[in-house]
Each structure stands twice: as structure tokens, then as C-alpha cells.
Scaffold this active site. Structure first.
Site, PDB file in Angstrom:
ATOM      1  N   LEU A 148      -3.987 -11.178   6.950  1.00  0.00           N
ATOM      2  CA  LEU A 148      -4.582 -10.781   8.234  1.00  0.00           C
ATOM      3  C   LEU A 148      -5.827 -11.603   8.577  1.00  0.00           C
ATOM      4  N   LYS A 208     -11.879   0.209  12.830  1.00  0.00           N
ATOM      5  CA  LYS A 208     -10.644   0.857  13.304  1.00  0.00           C
ATOM      6  C   LYS A 208     -10.729   1.138  14.814  1.00  0.00           C
ATOM      7  N   GLU A 257     -10.902   8.633  11.039  1.00  0.00           N
ATOM      8  CA  GLU A 257     -12.287   8.226  10.768  1.00  0.00           C
ATOM      9  C   GLU A 257     -13.004   7.801  12.050  1.00  0.00           C
ATOM     10  N   GLY A 259       0.826  -1.218   0.000  1.00  0.00           N
ATOM     11  CA  GLY A 259       0.000   0.000   0.000  1.00  0.00           C
ATOM     12  C   GLY A 259       0.855   1.261   0.000  1.00  0.00           C
ATOM     13  N   GLN A 260       0.180   2.389  -0.035  1.00  0.00           N
ATOM     14  CA  GLN A 260       0.883   3.688  -0.047  1.00  0.00           C
ATOM     15  C   GLN A 260       1.850   3.819   1.133  1.00  0.00           C
ATOM     16  N   ASP A 261       1.318   3.659   2.358  1.00  0.00           N
ATOM     17  CA  ASP A 261       2.149   3.912   3.547  1.00  0.00           C
ATOM     18  C   ASP A 261       3.242   2.861   3.685  1.00  0.00           C
ATOM     19  N   LEU A 294      -0.126  -2.044   9.062  1.00  0.00           N
ATOM     20  CA  LEU A 294      -0.749  -1.085   8.128  1.00  0.00           C
ATOM     21  C   LEU A 294      -1.779  -1.767   7.237  1.00  0.00           C
ATOM     22  N   SER A 346      -7.114   5.561  12.822  1.00  0.00           N
ATOM     23  CA  SER A 346      -7.548   6.543  11.824  1.00  0.00           C
ATOM     24  C   SER A 346      -8.427   7.633  12.414  1.00  0.00           C
ATOM     25  N   TYR A 378     -15.955   0.914   8.380  1.00  0.00           N
ATOM     26  CA  TYR A 378     -14.492   1.045   8.461  1.00  0.00           C
ATOM     27  C   TYR A 378     -14.102   1.733   9.769  1.00  0.00           C
ATOM     28  N   ALA A 403      -5.049  -3.295   5.787  1.00  0.00           N
ATOM     29  CA  ALA A 403      -6.471  -3.034   6.067  1.00  0.00           C
ATOM     30  C   ALA A 403      -7.232  -2.937   4.762  1.00  0.00           C
ATOM     31  N   SER A 447      -9.037  -0.222   3.362  1.00  0.00           N
ATOM     32  CA  SER A 447      -8.900   1.158   3.828  1.00  0.00           C
ATOM     33  C   SER A 447      -9.796   2.155   3.099  1.00  0.00           C
TER      34      SER A 447
HETATM   35  P1  NAP Z   1      -3.684   1.172   1.235  1.00  0.00           P
HETATM   36  O1  NAP Z   1      -2.801   1.839   0.249  1.00  0.00           O
HETATM   37  O2  NAP Z   1      -5.106   0.914   0.902  1.00  0.00           O
HETATM   38  O3  NAP Z   1      -2.987  -0.229   1.618  1.00  0.00           O
HETATM   39  C1  NAP Z   1      -3.693  -1.226   2.323  1.00  0.00           C
HETATM   40  C2  NAP Z   1      -2.803  -2.440   2.453  1.00  0.00           C
HETATM   41  O4  NAP Z   1      -3.513  -3.457   3.185  1.00  0.00           O
HETATM   42  C3  NAP Z   1      -2.381  -3.063   1.119  1.00  0.00           C
HETATM   43  O5  NAP Z   1      -1.009  -3.373   1.167  1.00  0.00           O
HETATM   44  C4  NAP Z   1      -3.201  -4.350   1.066  1.00  0.00           C
HETATM   45  O6  NAP Z   1      -2.542  -5.405   0.390  1.00  0.00           O
HETATM   46  C5  NAP Z   1      -3.256  -4.700   2.562  1.00  0.00           C
HETATM   47  N1  NAP Z   1      -4.281  -5.680   2.860  1.00  0.00           N
HETATM   48  C6  NAP Z   1      -5.590  -5.660   2.488  1.00  0.00           C
HETATM   49  N2  NAP Z   1      -6.196  -6.786   2.905  1.00  0.00           N
HETATM   50  C7  NAP Z   1      -5.256  -7.538   3.546  1.00  0.00           C
HETATM   51  C8  NAP Z   1      -5.270  -8.811   4.184  1.00  0.00           C
HETATM   52  N3  NAP Z   1      -6.374  -9.559   4.249  1.00  0.00           N
HETATM   53  N4  NAP Z   1      -4.121  -9.272   4.744  1.00  0.00           N
HETATM   54  C9  NAP Z   1      -2.979  -8.527   4.664  1.00  0.00           C
HETATM   55  N5  NAP Z   1      -2.901  -7.332   4.065  1.00  0.00           N
HETATM   56  C10 NAP Z   1      -4.036  -6.834   3.524  1.00  0.00           C
HETATM   57  O7  NAP Z   1      -3.668   1.974   2.622  1.00  0.00           O
HETATM   58  P2  NAP Z   1      -2.675   3.135   3.121  1.00  0.00           P
HETATM   59  O8  NAP Z   1      -3.200   4.430   2.677  1.00  0.00           O
HETATM   60  O9  NAP Z   1      -1.295   2.734   2.848  1.00  0.00           O
HETATM   61  O10 NAP Z   1      -2.945   3.084   4.693  1.00  0.00           O
HETATM   62  C11 NAP Z   1      -2.193   2.220   5.549  1.00  0.00           C
HETATM   63  C12 NAP Z   1      -2.982   1.981   6.826  1.00  0.00           C
HETATM   64  O11 NAP Z   1      -3.227   3.217   7.470  1.00  0.00           O
HETATM   65  C13 NAP Z   1      -4.345   1.349   6.630  1.00  0.00           C
HETATM   66  O12 NAP Z   1      -4.569   0.518   7.735  1.00  0.00           O
HETATM   67  C14 NAP Z   1      -5.306   2.512   6.658  1.00  0.00           C
HETATM   68  O13 NAP Z   1      -6.580   2.091   7.060  1.00  0.00           O
HETATM   69  C15 NAP Z   1      -4.628   3.393   7.673  1.00  0.00           C
HETATM   70  N6  NAP Z   1      -4.870   4.836   7.546  1.00  0.00           N
HETATM   71  C16 NAP Z   1      -4.616   5.454   6.354  1.00  0.00           C
HETATM   72  C17 NAP Z   1      -4.791   6.824   6.253  1.00  0.00           C
HETATM   73  C18 NAP Z   1      -4.508   7.545   4.973  1.00  0.00           C
HETATM   74  O14 NAP Z   1      -4.943   8.696   4.841  1.00  0.00           O
HETATM   75  N7  NAP Z   1      -3.773   6.964   4.032  1.00  0.00           N
HETATM   76  C19 NAP Z   1      -5.219   7.563   7.384  1.00  0.00           C
HETATM   77  C20 NAP Z   1      -5.447   6.887   8.585  1.00  0.00           C
HETATM   78  C21 NAP Z   1      -5.247   5.529   8.663  1.00  0.00           C
HETATM   79  P3  NAP Z   1      -2.981  -5.959  -1.082  1.00  0.00           P
HETATM   80  O15 NAP Z   1      -2.050  -5.309  -2.037  1.00  0.00           O
HETATM   81  O16 NAP Z   1      -2.740  -7.410  -0.953  1.00  0.00           O
HETATM   82  O17 NAP Z   1      -4.418  -5.590  -1.284  1.00  0.00           O
HETATM   83  O1  G4F Z   2     -10.339  10.398  -0.092  1.00  0.00           O
HETATM   84  P1  G4F Z   2     -11.460   9.789   0.652  1.00  0.00           P
HETATM   85  O2  G4F Z   2     -12.081   8.579   0.051  1.00  0.00           O
HETATM   86  O3  G4F Z   2     -10.911   9.536   2.107  1.00  0.00           O
HETATM   87  P2  G4F Z   2     -11.628   9.288   3.530  1.00  0.00           P
HETATM   88  O4  G4F Z   2     -12.985   8.734   3.384  1.00  0.00           O
HETATM   89  O5  G4F Z   2     -11.496  10.531   4.314  1.00  0.00           O
HETATM   90  O6  G4F Z   2     -10.718   8.124   4.141  1.00  0.00           O
HETATM   91  C1  G4F Z   2      -9.304   8.179   4.063  1.00  0.00           C
HETATM   92  O7  G4F Z   2      -8.799   8.844   5.197  1.00  0.00           O
HETATM   93  C2  G4F Z   2      -9.058   8.184   6.452  1.00  0.00           C
HETATM   94  C3  G4F Z   2      -8.450   9.049   7.567  1.00  0.00           C
HETATM   95  O8  G4F Z   2      -9.369  10.054   7.912  1.00  0.00           O
HETATM   96  C4  G4F Z   2      -8.416   6.813   6.406  1.00  0.00           C
HETATM   97  F1  G4F Z   2      -8.578   6.182   7.591  1.00  0.00           F
HETATM   98  C5  G4F Z   2      -9.028   6.006   5.271  1.00  0.00           C
HETATM   99  O9  G4F Z   2      -8.393   4.727   5.198  1.00  0.00           O
HETATM  100  C6  G4F Z   2      -8.797   6.748   3.963  1.00  0.00           C
HETATM  101  O10 G4F Z   2      -7.405   6.755   3.705  1.00  0.00           O
HETATM  102  O11 G4F Z   2     -12.629  10.849   0.856  1.00  0.00           O
HETATM  103  C7  G4F Z   2     -12.400  12.121   1.435  1.00  0.00           C
HETATM  104  C8  G4F Z   2     -13.658  12.977   1.334  1.00  0.00           C
HETATM  105  C9  G4F Z   2     -14.932  12.271   1.816  1.00  0.00           C
HETATM  106  O12 G4F Z   2     -15.659  13.155   2.616  1.00  0.00           O
HETATM  107  C10 G4F Z   2     -15.715  11.980   0.544  1.00  0.00           C
HETATM  108  O13 G4F Z   2     -17.133  11.995   0.704  1.00  0.00           O
HETATM  109  O14 G4F Z   2     -13.883  13.277  -0.037  1.00  0.00           O
HETATM  110  C11 G4F Z   2     -15.259  13.141  -0.315  1.00  0.00           C
HETATM  111  N1  G4F Z   2     -15.443  12.901  -1.748  1.00  0.00           N
HETATM  112  C12 G4F Z   2     -16.121  13.707  -2.605  1.00  0.00           C
HETATM  113  N2  G4F Z   2     -16.135  13.187  -3.846  1.00  0.00           N
HETATM  114  C13 G4F Z   2     -14.992  11.841  -2.445  1.00  0.00           C
HETATM  115  C14 G4F Z   2     -15.426  12.022  -3.763  1.00  0.00           C
HETATM  116  N3  G4F Z   2     -14.251  10.770  -2.068  1.00  0.00           N
HETATM  117  C15 G4F Z   2     -13.940   9.864  -3.030  1.00  0.00           C
HETATM  118  N4  G4F Z   2     -13.174   8.801  -2.662  1.00  0.00           N
HETATM  119  N5  G4F Z   2     -14.360   9.992  -4.340  1.00  0.00           N
HETATM  120  C16 G4F Z   2     -15.110  11.047  -4.745  1.00  0.00           C
HETATM  121  O15 G4F Z   2     -15.500  11.143  -5.923  1.00  0.00           O
END
Ligand code: NAP
Ligand code: G4F
Length: 341
Positions: A58, A162, A136, A12-14, A79, A134, A158, A81, A83
Site C-alpha cells: 500500500l 481511517k 475508531e 490478516g484476520q479479516d 483491508l 472503523s 489511526y 492497514a 490496525s
Molecule cells: P490485521 O489482522 O491487523 O491485518 C492487517 C493487514 O494489513 C495484514 O494483512 C498486513 O499484512 C496488511 N498490511 C500492513 N501494512 C501493509 C502495507 N504496507 N501494504 C499492504 N498490506 C499491509 O487487521 P484485521 O483485524 O484483519 O482488520 C482488517 C481491516 O479492517 C484493517 O484495515 C483494520 O484497520 C480494519 N478494521 C478492523 C476492525 C477489527 O475489529 N478487526 C474493526 C474496524 C476496522 P502483513 O502480514 O504484511 O503485515
Molecule cells: O483490542 P484493542 O486493542 O482494540 P481497539 O483499540 O478498540 O481497536 C480495534 O478495533 C477498532 C474498531 O473499533 C479497529 F479499527 C482497530 O483496528 C482494532 O481492531 O483495545 C480495546 C480496548 C481499548 O479501550 C484498550 O484501552 O481494550 C483496552 N485495553 C485494556 N487493556 C487493552 C488492554 N487493549 C490492549 N490491546 N491491550 C491491553 O492490555
């Protein structure tokens, strides 16, 4: 000897930014990867050839125990999930299993492998555990900005999953004395962000329009506000949390929020375009329950960890647009193998 880290969610990204950062710090980095022929694993290997891969899921307790036994990590970053928030309504049970119960399975794998028993104290030599909590979880916020003491009111399956993982991490710390911490991270983005999330959807949409590959961009709720930062800054906070003297949870964000409308405005403007000519709102993209606003109070992380974000919103948006313009100009597309610049 090099410290050893095990990262779930390595594809994933992180996972990618954290692996890069830990390799730079001299760590031996292992990534847990699932599936028989997961195309995202080869994409990750192209970018991060020094990461070692261990198979596991997981959803599968035994595979996590085997992974921890094999890697013998000093630090585990959970990390992995499901997500993407909208997917959690469509597959709520799977989200609970991966995003929620996955935390329990990972904690149990560590507890079993390191022989931790009830009432132990957080001593040296223990495996340190980071849980990706998160913002969220705050959901319908009770105060703004949100800090480590703000109540949770999750608005999606979700967010609920979390919150379970968050409380469980706290509970394992209190019950078993494990060095287990949660980072409550606000939205963080990058050119490696999944195309389903709004920032990358917008940067790709702008690049397509600029290059004449599309004529409009469909978005949902333009009024939602988020605290958006750069993923490369946030993974450093994860690492700092595991180097601290005591295991504690931290809020990580910039303390500034912008609306989706402002995001679109900034991204189109970075490409010299007027967003109002291209953005179309689409009711079908609205969520069953929305999180209207999120804004971090990252004071504790600043004071106790010395962590601060370095990339501001406008800079982040511009770098994502620029990166997608390059990617699409070079003929890249969104195949799993080529969506990372
Ligand atoms: P992401 O790009 O969606 O990556 C999610 C990762 O989880 C992928 O590597 C995916 O692997 C793996 N995964 C999914 N299902 C799995 C399973 N059954 N067993 C093992 N691995 C599995 O998410 P991210 O943005 O990097 O975020 C990393 C973490 O931080 C997540 O837990 C997310 O919920 C949390 N988070 C993210 C944000 C944000 O803004 N980015 C903010 C708060 C919290 P595959 O390639 O196999 O699908
Ligand atoms: O980019 P989003 O899909 O991110 P969201 O829902 O905030 O979740 C992300 O951040 C969380 C941390 O707060 C993580 F835990 C979670 O795993 C993920 O990384 O949407 C952001 C906002 C929302 O309010 C959504 O309703 O953008 C609004 N939005 C408006 N138009 C849209 C769109 N979101 C998406 N994905 N696509 C749209 O077309």
C-alpha cells in the site's frame, strides 16, 4: 465465469475469513501480499491454499496499479492497514501512509486501470471497491449508539487516518461515480485475532494460566467498553455491501457493549477460573487518549442488506479461550506461522 476478488490485508484476520467466504461463494480470490519473505504469507497459504497471491504494498503506487492490471478484479476489498491503535502513536507517519494514503493509492490504481473519469455514473462492469473503515473514527462519541450519521471525533492517529480513507472513498464515489463504499465496522474478533488486541491477549492469557504457563495477566484500562462481534459474521457484511444496488456506507456491529473487565470475567470463567486472582492492572498499558465506549446501531445494515450477527459475546469469548487452550496444549506458540488454529 467466476467473479474475481482482490483482497489487500490477506494475511490478516479479516482477510482470511473473507477469502474463505468468497471461495465458498465461487469467487476466484487474489490476495495482495507485501515483503520479500513475509512469514504471514506462508501461514495464510497453509490455511487458504486456493488463494492466489499477487505482490504489492500500500506504500507503493506502481505495485498497486500492476496488481489491479494483472488480476482484473470485479471487486477490491481494501483491508490492509496498520490496525493496532497504540502503534499509531509510535509510528504516526507510517500509519498515515499505510492506513490513510494507502486508500488513496488503491483508489487511484482502480481509477487509472479502469479509465474512470470525472462525473461518470456507477455503471455495470465497474470495479467495486470496499474500504475497511472503523468505529475508531467516532472516538469521543457524540451520541450512543453510533450510526452512519454520527459525527467523527477520532482519538488516535489511526482513527484520523481511517477518517481520511473514509472521506476519500466517499469523495471518489461522488467525484468519479465509482462504486466505492465504506463499512464502518466495530471491533470483531476470532481465534485468528492478532495477539496484541485485548480479546486475544485475554484468551491467550487465560489459556497460559490454566495450563500453568503463567501466573498473571497484565491489562490496561478495564473500564473501556466495546461492541465486540465475530469476524466471520462481519466479512459477510463486506460482501453484501458490494452486491447492493447502490453504493452506500454502513455501520456494522452487534448493538451491545461490554467492558474489558466483563471480557476478563467471561474469559476466566470459561476456563473455570476467577479473574480477580490473576488480572493485574498496568498504567503503562493506558493510551494517551482513550475511546471510552463504542456501541453500534446496525439498523441500516439489517434493513437494507439483511445482515445480522450470529455469534454472541459469551459464545465468542468461550470459543477463543477453547481454541487457545487447544493451541497451547498442542505445543503451539505465537510464532507467526502457528498462531492460527
Ligand atoms: P490485521 O489482522 O491487523 O491485518 C492487517 C493487514 O494489513 C495484514 O494483512 C498486513 O499484512 C496488511 N498490511 C500492513 N501494512 C501493509 C502495507 N504496507 N501494504 C499492504 N498490506 C499491509 O487487521 P484485521 O483485524 O484483519 O482488520 C482488517 C481491516 O479492517 C484493517 O484495515 C483494520 O484497520 C480494519 N478494521 C478492523 C476492525 C477489527 O475489529 N478487526 C474493526 C474496524 C476496522 P502483513 O502480514 O504484511 O503485515
Ligand atoms: O483490542 P484493542 O486493542 O482494540 P481497539 O483499540 O478498540 O481497536 C480495534 O478495533 C477498532 C474498531 O473499533 C479497529 F479499527 C482497530 O483496528 C482494532 O481492531 O483495545 C480495546 C480496548 C481499548 O479501550 C484498550 O484501552 O481494550 C483496552 N485495553 C485494556 N487493556 C487493552 C488492554 N487493549 C490492549 N490491546 N491491550 C491491553 O492490555
Amino acid at each position: 465465469m467466476a467473479r474475481r476478488a482482490l483482497i489487500t490485508g490477506i494475511t490478516g484476520q479479516d482477510g482470511s475469513y473473507l477469502a474463505e467466504y468468497l471461495l465458498e461463494q465461487g469467487y476466484e480470490v487474489w490476495g495482495l501480499a507485501r515483503g520479500q519473505a513475509n512469514p504471514r504469507v506462508s501461514r495464510m497459504r497453509k490455511l487458504l491454499s486456493d488463494v492466489r497471491v499477487v505482490r504489492g504494498d500500500l506504500l507503493d503506487q506502481g505495485s498497486l496499479i500492476s496488481a489491479v492490471e494483472r488480476v482484473q478484479p470485479d471487486e477490491v476489498y481494501n483491508l490492509g492497514a496498520i490496525s493496532f491503535v497504540p502503534m499509531s502513536w509510535e509510528q504516526a507517519e507510517l500509519t498515515a501512509e499505510v492506513t490513510g494514503m494507502g486508500v488513496l493509492r488503491m483508489l487511484e490504481a482502480i481509477r487509472v486501470c479502469s479509465g474512470v473519469s470525472r462525473g461518470a455514473s456507477t455503471g455495470s462492469g465497474q470495479i467495486r471497491f470496499y474500504q475497511a473503515s472503523s468505529s475508531e473514527m467516532f472516538g469521543q462519541v457524540s451520541e450512543t449508539p453510533q450510526n452512519e450519521r454520527t459525527a467523527f471525533h477520532p482519538r488516535s492517529p489511526y482513527g484520523v487516518a481511517k477518517a481520511y480513507g473514509h472521506f476519500l472513498t466517499q469523495n471518489y464515489r461522488e467525484s468519479y461515480g465509482m462504486f466505492a463504499v465504506s463499512g464502518i465496522l466495530f471491533n470483531h474478533e476470532s481465534p485468528r485475532r492478532g495477539a496484541e488486541f485485548v480479546t486475544r491477549k485475554v484468551s491467550l492469557g487465560v489459556a497460559r494460566i490454566k495450563l500453568g504457563l503463567a501466573t498473571e495477566l497484565r491489562l490496561g484500562n478495564l473500564e473501556a467498553r466495546r461492541d465486540w462481534g465475530f469476524a466471520g459474521d462481519y466479512v459477510k457484511a463486506m460482501h453484501l455491501m458490494l452486491q447492493a444496488g447502490t453504493p452506500e456506507d454502513y455501520v456494522i456491529g452487534t448493538g451491545r457493549m461490554k467492558s474489558v473487565r466483563e471480557l476478563a470475567e467471561a474469559a476466566f470463567s470459561a476456563a473455570g477460573l476467577d479473574w480477580e486472582r490473576y488480572v493485574v492492572t498496568d498504567q503503562t498499558l493506558h493510551r494517551p487518549a482513550e475511546v471510552d465506549l463504542l456501541c453500534a446501531d446496525p439498523k441500516k445494515a439489517r434493513v437494507q442488506l439483511g445482515w445480522e450477527p450470529n455469534v454472541a459475546f459469551d459464545e465468542l469469548v468461550a470459543l477463543m479461550v477453547e481454541s487457545d487452550l487447544k493451541l497451547l496444549s498442542a505445543g503451539g506458540d505465537l510464532d507467526q506461522d502457528s498462531s492460527w488454529p
